[in-house]
Write an enzyme that holds these catalytic residues in place. Structure first.
Site, PDB file in Angstrom:
ATOM      1  N   ALA A 160       1.038  54.326 -12.024  1.00  0.00           N
ATOM      2  CA  ALA A 160       0.283  54.319 -10.767  1.00  0.00           C
ATOM      3  C   ALA A 160       1.229  53.851  -9.675  1.00  0.00           C
ATOM      4  CB  ALA A 160      -0.911  53.389 -10.860  1.00  0.00           C
ATOM      5  N   LYS A 161       1.074  54.476  -8.534  1.00  0.00           N
ATOM      6  CA  LYS A 161       1.943  54.154  -7.417  1.00  0.00           C
ATOM      7  C   LYS A 161       1.835  52.665  -7.063  1.00  0.00           C
ATOM      8  CE  LYS A 161       4.891  55.767  -4.547  1.00  0.00           C
ATOM      9  NZ  LYS A 161       5.516  54.445  -4.609  1.00  0.00           N
ATOM     10  N   ARG A 162       0.604  52.161  -7.130  1.00  0.00           N
ATOM     11  CA  ARG A 162       0.411  50.757  -6.712  1.00  0.00           C
ATOM     12  C   ARG A 162       1.088  49.772  -7.675  1.00  0.00           C
ATOM     13  NH1 ARG A 162      -4.471  52.538  -8.284  1.00  0.00           N
ATOM     14  NH2 ARG A 162      -5.214  51.754 -10.277  1.00  0.00           N
ATOM     15  N   GLY A 189       4.019  50.299  -8.835  1.00  0.00           N
ATOM     16  CA  GLY A 189       5.457  50.457  -8.670  1.00  0.00           C
ATOM     17  C   GLY A 189       6.072  51.682  -9.321  1.00  0.00           C
TER      18      GLY A 189
END
Ligand code: GLU
Length: 290
Positions: free
Chosen positions: A263-265, A267
């Protein structure tokens, strides 16, 4: 019975699609998913489509749409047909909703989340489905006069599927074909009276995805296994609308070093960050399991 807004005949050649929501930049998990769809089409000599699922105007941003298309082109995953951008087609989704409304399969729901939580607490039991607590049916029981008065007074509402009515209309058992597993039995009742149009968005994911797969002649839906439960509801919508049922292949999600889904959040590097760091498209494809 109200006329179906459009008849979508079953396609004969293999057609797959990648359907990201532009809520952020693509990372390796997206590349993995896109490659599965692209490769399935190429191996079958079929078509690969791209669809931008941007109906949620609060979370999707046009700059991410542009970035998604640019990243896919950089990877060499060009679509065999025009890119469909869902936010440009709300009228088509509205026509499907009107059809279901006219057949008595949808009803307006005025409840807020807090009201639903209070009602559920009062009942003392909170059965859950794949999307959380099941709606207790408060607005299904409103009289026609009360519904009309509340709509006339300008109250905002969602549109919910009357699950019992929908199941009765669809008739017989519903199945979907999962590649490698065979036909799987669906139990859409697990969703309760699902929302097909939200208060803040004129159509839901479930409605748009099934409509667009039918419109695009998609024969094989490849997507992450997190969406496998939703397929049971999708089959019901397809049955109600007389749309062809594609086969499905729900793939494992790519996990990060911590064993959690990328997930982008958390990292996960964006594809364009890898590109900026000097990685080639071929290297990124290999990293994405290609
Ligand atoms: N738009 C969905 C997502 O980004 C995928 C929908 C689908 O493949 O059916 O998670």
């Amino acid at each position: 019975m109200a006329a179906s807004p459009k008849a979508y005949p079953a396609a004969t050649d293999t057609t797959t699609r990648f359907a990201p929501s532009p809520t952020g930049l693509l990372h390796l998990g997206h590349a993995h998913s896109a490659l599965i769809a692209w490769r399935a089409a190429r191996e079958a000599g079929g078509r690969f489509l791209i669809r931008i699922e941007d109906i949620d105007r609060t979370r999707c941003r046009p700059e991410f749409t542009e970035a998604v298309l640019e990243d896919l082109a950089w990877l060499g995953l060009e679509p065999d047909g025009p890119v469909r951008v869902q936010s440009r087609h709300f009228g088509e989704y509205r026509a499907v909703l009107e059809n279901l409304l006219a057949r008595g399969l949808l009803y307006p729901c005025f409840c807020t989340r807090a009201e639903i939580a209070r009602e559920v607490a009062a009942i003392g039991a909170a059965p859950h489905g794949p999307e959380g607590v099941l709606y207790p049916g408060t607005c299904r029981r409103l009289s026609t006069a009360e519904r009309e008065a509340r709509i006339a007074s300008g109250e905002v509402y969602a549109l919910r599927l009357d699950m019992a009515a929908a199941l009765a209309e669809a008739g017989g058992p519903l199945l979907f074909e999962e590649v490698g597993e065979g036909p799987l039995r669906c139990d859409p009742a697990r969703f309760g009276d699902a929302v097909l149009a939200r208060k803040d968005t004129p159509a839901s994911y479930h409605l748009c995805v099934t409509h667009d797969d039918a419109l695009g002649g998609v024969t094989l839906v490849t997507r992450g296994e997190d969406l496998k439960p939703a397929t049971e509801l999708h089959r019901l919508i397809q049955a109600l609308m007389g749309w062809p049922a594609p086969a499905y292949r729900h793939h494992r999600l790519l996990l990060g070093p911590d064993g959690r889904r990328l997930a982008k959040r958390d990292g996960a590097p964006a594809l364009r960050e890898l590109r900026a760091a000097g990685r080639s498209a071929a290297e990124v494809i290999a990293m994405a399991g290609g």
